[in-house]
Structure formats: structure tokens, C-alpha cells
Write a protein that holds these residues in place. Structure first.
Motif, PDB file in Angstrom:
ATOM      1  N   LEU A 209      32.104  -6.478  38.119  1.00 18.35           N
ATOM      2  CA  LEU A 209      32.924  -6.225  36.930  1.00 18.35           C
ATOM      3  C   LEU A 209      32.644  -7.221  35.805  1.00 18.35           C
ATOM      4  CD1 LEU A 209      36.355  -5.267  38.517  1.00 18.35           C
ATOM      5  CD2 LEU A 209      34.700  -3.763  37.414  1.00 18.35           C
ATOM      6  N   SER A 210      32.119  -8.401  36.152  1.00 19.80           N
ATOM      7  CA  SER A 210      31.824  -9.383  35.108  1.00 19.80           C
ATOM      8  C   SER A 210      30.522  -9.076  34.370  1.00 19.80           C
ATOM      9  CB  SER A 210      31.770 -10.787  35.710  1.00 19.80           C
ATOM     10  OG  SER A 210      30.625 -10.938  36.522  1.00 19.80           O
ATOM     11  N   ILE A 211      29.667  -8.218  34.931  1.00 16.90           N
ATOM     12  CA  ILE A 211      28.393  -7.908  34.278  1.00 16.90           C
ATOM     13  C   ILE A 211      28.598  -7.295  32.895  1.00 16.90           C
ATOM     14  CG2 ILE A 211      26.339  -6.435  34.411  1.00 16.90           C
ATOM     15  CD1 ILE A 211      26.260  -7.018  37.396  1.00 16.90           C
ATOM     16  N   PRO A 212      29.456  -6.264  32.721  1.00 18.75           N
ATOM     17  CA  PRO A 212      29.644  -5.743  31.351  1.00 18.75           C
ATOM     18  C   PRO A 212      30.233  -6.775  30.398  1.00 18.75           C
ATOM     19  CG  PRO A 212      30.626  -4.259  32.970  1.00 18.75           C
ATOM     20  CD  PRO A 212      30.182  -5.467  33.698  1.00 18.75           C
ATOM     21  N   LEU A 213      31.074  -7.663  30.912  1.00 16.39           N
ATOM     22  CA  LEU A 213      31.639  -8.696  30.046  1.00 16.39           C
ATOM     23  C   LEU A 213      30.573  -9.682  29.590  1.00 16.39           C
ATOM     24  CD1 LEU A 213      34.981  -9.332  31.938  1.00 16.39           C
ATOM     25  CD2 LEU A 213      34.599  -7.974  29.887  1.00 16.39           C
TER      26      LEU A 213
ATOM     27  N   ALA B  71      26.366 -15.119  41.264  1.00 13.95           N
ATOM     28  CA  ALA B  71      25.026 -14.537  41.420  1.00 13.95           C
ATOM     29  C   ALA B  71      24.986 -13.111  40.883  1.00 13.95           C
ATOM     30  CB  ALA B  71      24.618 -14.562  42.889  1.00 13.95           C
ATOM     31  N   LEU B  72      26.014 -12.339  41.157  1.00  9.70           N
ATOM     32  CA  LEU B  72      26.049 -10.966  40.644  1.00  9.70           C
ATOM     33  C   LEU B  72      26.269 -10.942  39.134  1.00  9.70           C
ATOM     34  CD1 LEU B  72      28.053  -9.247  43.479  1.00  9.70           C
ATOM     35  CD2 LEU B  72      25.679  -8.838  42.864  1.00  9.70           C
ATOM     36  N   GLY B  73      27.140 -11.797  38.648  1.00  9.05           N
ATOM     37  CA  GLY B  73      27.405 -11.842  37.216  1.00  9.05           C
ATOM     38  C   GLY B  73      26.248 -12.393  36.408  1.00  9.05           C
ATOM     39  N   MET B  74      25.413 -13.228  37.042  1.00 11.47           N
ATOM     40  CA  MET B  74      24.253 -13.801  36.350  1.00 11.47           C
ATOM     41  C   MET B  74      23.074 -12.849  36.314  1.00 11.47           C
ATOM     42  SD  MET B  74      24.404 -16.975  35.155  1.00 11.47           S
ATOM     43  CE  MET B  74      22.796 -17.698  35.368  1.00 11.47           C
ATOM     44  N   ALA B  75      23.171 -11.702  36.957  1.00  8.67           N
ATOM     45  CA  ALA B  75      22.044 -10.760  36.987  1.00  8.67           C
ATOM     46  C   ALA B  75      21.554 -10.387  35.584  1.00  8.67           C
ATOM     47  CB  ALA B  75      22.417  -9.525  37.792  1.00  8.67           C
ATOM     48  N   PRO B  76      22.437 -10.053  34.626  1.00  3.76           N
ATOM     49  CA  PRO B  76      21.921  -9.743  33.292  1.00  3.76           C
ATOM     50  C   PRO B  76      21.277 -10.951  32.620  1.00  3.76           C
ATOM     51  CG  PRO B  76      24.313  -9.566  33.306  1.00  3.76           C
ATOM     52  CD  PRO B  76      23.879  -9.828  34.708  1.00  3.76           C
ATOM     53  N   VAL B  77      21.783 -12.140  32.891  1.00  5.56           N
ATOM     54  CA  VAL B  77      21.180 -13.339  32.314  1.00  5.56           C
ATOM     55  C   VAL B  77      19.771 -13.515  32.863  1.00  5.56           C
ATOM     56  CG1 VAL B  77      21.405 -15.844  32.082  1.00  5.56           C
ATOM     57  CG2 VAL B  77      23.433 -14.400  32.019  1.00  5.56           C
ATOM     58  N   GLY B  78      19.586 -13.240  34.158  1.00  3.96           N
ATOM     59  CA  GLY B  78      18.248 -13.292  34.740  1.00  3.96           C
ATOM     60  C   GLY B  78      17.313 -12.294  34.081  1.00  3.96           C
ATOM     61  N   VAL B  79      17.829 -11.130  33.747  1.00  5.89           N
ATOM     62  CA  VAL B  79      17.013 -10.128  33.052  1.00  5.89           C
ATOM     63  C   VAL B  79      16.649 -10.629  31.651  1.00  5.89           C
ATOM     64  CG1 VAL B  79      17.032  -7.799  32.071  1.00  5.89           C
ATOM     65  CG2 VAL B  79      17.925  -8.200  34.369  1.00  5.89           C
ATOM     66  N   PHE B  80      17.610 -11.237  30.946  1.00  8.99           N
ATOM     67  CA  PHE B  80      17.322 -11.769  29.614  1.00  8.99           C
ATOM     68  C   PHE B  80      16.264 -12.866  29.683  1.00  8.99           C
ATOM     69  CE2 PHE B  80      21.883 -10.548  28.505  1.00  8.99           C
ATOM     70  CZ  PHE B  80      21.491  -9.324  28.023  1.00  8.99           C
TER      71      PHE B  80
END
Length: 149
Positions: A25-29, A78-87
Motif C-alpha cells: 500500500l505504500s508503493i502508490p504513496l 523492502a516492498l515500499g522501496m521497490a519503486p525507488v529501486g526502479v528509479f
């Protein structure tokens, strides 16, 4: 057990399902925060306030459980940092395309980025667990207990 089976087992472990859900749920935020606050929507400089709030919430929820709050917070981070890893990967590939022709430098930069990502996840997990437990103790100290209700 293959690495994917191990990852699947950890993500679906019954006692960490709440942490997994909070992390997802933190990924969209995190994406929204990056879109609104970063100078470039696809950049590596992401504010981690929403991710820290998610880790504190996980630490609060797991403060009184048998599962270690730090593990749960690390999973959320780790799950919330997934988009940061993509960036970061997009910036890394952009740097390679911009003329980094020395393969050794590219490999070393990739290792540094992965180690930095792991360090951020562990630090966010530890900080979230600490703040969540501290908040839980403070709320329990202030909240009146109803006996016999």
C-alpha cells in the motif's frame, strides 16, 4: 528451495501478511510523493516520508506480537522501496547510455547502488520498528484500561 520460492514463502508468511500489505500500500504513496516533490518525476532523489510512516505503522502494529517488529518493518521497507529501486535503475541505465563505456565502472556503480538500497531498507526497518514500539508504549501508558468490561 529456489530464490523465487524463498521470496514467495517470505512474502506470504502468515505472521508477516500485515507488513506485506502495508508495504504494498505504500508503493502508490511513494510514487505520488516522487511525482509531487521530486524535480524530475523519474529520478533517484525520492523523499521517504511516506515509507517511514508506513514503517512506523508496521512497528506499532508488531510491537506486541511474537514476530520481531524489525523483520516486519524491513519487509515493509523492502516492498515500499521497490519503486525507488526502479528509479535508481532508470538513472543507472541512463548513465550507461550517456557514455559510460568502461564496464568496470558500470559494474562497481551497480554494486554500490544495490548495497545502498539494502542499507536504506535495513535502516528504515530499524528506525520504523524503534519508533513504532516507542509510540505503542506511549499510547498504552496514556490510554486508560477498562477492567471488567
Amino acid at each position: 528451495m529456489s530464490p523465487l520460492e524463498s521470496l514467495h514463502a517470505r512474502l506470504t508468511r502468515a505472521e508477516l501478511r500485515t507488513a506485506t500489505l502495508i508495504g504494498l500500500l505504500s508503493i502508490p504513496l511513494v510514487l505520488l510523493e516522487n511525482l509531487l516533490l521530486a524535480s524530475d518525476p523519474i529520478s533517484g532523489d525520492v523523499s521517504g516520508v511516506s515509507l517511514l510512516v508506513a514503517c512506523v505503522a508496521t512497528g506499532y502494529l508488531y510491537a506486541d506480537r511474537a514476530t520481531e517488529a524489525r523483520w516486519a518493518c524491513e519487509q515493509t521497507a523492502a516492498l515500499g522501496m521497490a519503486p525507488v529501486g526502479v528509479f535508481w535503475a532508470v538513472e543507472y541505465v541512463g548513465g550507461v547510455a550517456a557514455g559510460w563505456t568502461r564496464p568496470l565502472a558500470v559494474v562497481l556503480l551497480g554494486v554500490v547502488v544495490v548495497l545502498l538500497w539494502i542499507l536504506v531498507v535495513v535502516l528504515l526497518g530499524a528506525l520504523g520498528a524503534f519508533l513504532g514500539k516507542w509510540l505503542r508504549r506511549g499510547v498504552q501508558r496514556v490510554r486508560p484500561r477498562v477492567v471488567g468490561a
